[in-house]
Design a protein around this motif. Structure first.
Motif, PDB file in Angstrom:
ATOM      1  N   TYR A  93       0.830  -1.213   0.000  1.00  0.00           N
ATOM      2  CA  TYR A  93       0.000   0.000   0.000  1.00  0.00           C
ATOM      3  C   TYR A  93       0.863   1.262   0.000  1.00  0.00           C
ATOM      4  O   TYR A  93       0.490   2.268  -0.594  1.00  0.00           O
ATOM      5  N   ARG A  96       1.953   1.802  -3.632  1.00  0.00           N
ATOM      6  CA  ARG A  96       0.878   2.404  -4.435  1.00  0.00           C
ATOM      7  C   ARG A  96       0.717   3.894  -4.106  1.00  0.00           C
ATOM      8  O   ARG A  96       0.541   4.727  -5.005  1.00  0.00           O
ATOM      9  N   GLU A 131      -4.101   5.309   0.232  1.00  0.00           N
ATOM     10  CA  GLU A 131      -4.506   4.207   1.104  1.00  0.00           C
ATOM     11  C   GLU A 131      -3.904   4.231   2.500  1.00  0.00           C
ATOM     12  O   GLU A 131      -4.496   3.689   3.426  1.00  0.00           O
ATOM     13  N   SER A 132      -2.731   4.781   2.664  1.00  0.00           N
ATOM     14  CA  SER A 132      -2.004   4.670   3.932  1.00  0.00           C
ATOM     15  C   SER A 132      -2.806   5.182   5.110  1.00  0.00           C
ATOM     16  O   SER A 132      -2.775   4.605   6.191  1.00  0.00           O
ATOM     17  N   ASN A 181      -1.154  -7.931   2.024  1.00  0.00           N
ATOM     18  CA  ASN A 181      -1.944  -6.784   1.552  1.00  0.00           C
ATOM     19  C   ASN A 181      -2.942  -6.391   2.629  1.00  0.00           C
ATOM     20  O   ASN A 181      -3.562  -7.256   3.237  1.00  0.00           O
TER      21      ASN A 181
END
Length: 182
Positions: A93, A96, A131-132, A181
């Protein structure tokens, strides 16, 4: 040979310098324009990724330094991000999000006028897909895009800064995935 007193003094100086860097980042990025904020934070993250990469490479400046200097293969932000991911030094993540941060930085860096976190649709979509902050459990509904970007980037930079070549990192480098993930 360095004595334990000398090592302690060096560590204290490095800690003070590190604190000064973080304080400067917070102060400057909050006061700067959207463009300045994105460029400053991306440069800060890039420096920390380079530091992390250097920590796992052989300690020979004559061999390693040319890799990071233009036109070396690790002279770009994107190349550093990809290598850190390939070496399992960053979570999936984070990878990304780092790619999204790079895209946001590039958008600000290559547009001449009228671009902001609020006005630009592409930047807005990228910020909303970070996302973090979700992994960290932050409730960010209603937070402006600039602050979503800032929170995510600051969180990733902090995590990267705190990583060292420890047993967990060595296992990732040895191709034993540690992270799942989210």
């Amino acid at each position: 040979m360095k004595t334990s007193r000398t090592k302690k003094a060096i560590n204290e100086i490095e800690s003070i310098e590190r604190s000064h860097d973080w304080f400067g980042l917070v102060k400057e990025s909050q006061a700067d324009s959207d463009r300045g904020c994105s460029l400053l934070i991306a440069a800060f993250i890039e420096a920390h990724i380079e530091k992390l990469l250097r920590s796992v490479l052989i300690q020979r400046k004559s061999v390693v330094d040319p890799l990071f200097k233009y036109p070396g293969p690790l002279s770009t932000f994107g190349a550093k991000i990809r290598l850190a991911y390939c070496l399992r030094l960053v979570h999936d993540y984070e990878y990304r999000d780092l790619i999204r941060i790079q895209k946001i930085r590039n958008r600000f860096g290559h547009e001449l006028h009228g671009i902001s976190f609020h006005k630009d649709r592409e930047i807005g979509k990228l910020c909303q897909s970070l996302e973090s902050r979700k992994v960290e459990g932050l409730d960010t509904k209603g937070i402006p895009n600039r602050w979503l970007f800032w929170l995510t980037a600051y969180s990733i930079a902090s995590d990267i800064d705190n990583r060292s070549l420890d047993e967990e990192t060595e296992e990732r480098i040895a191709a034993r995935p540690v992270f799942a993930n989210p």
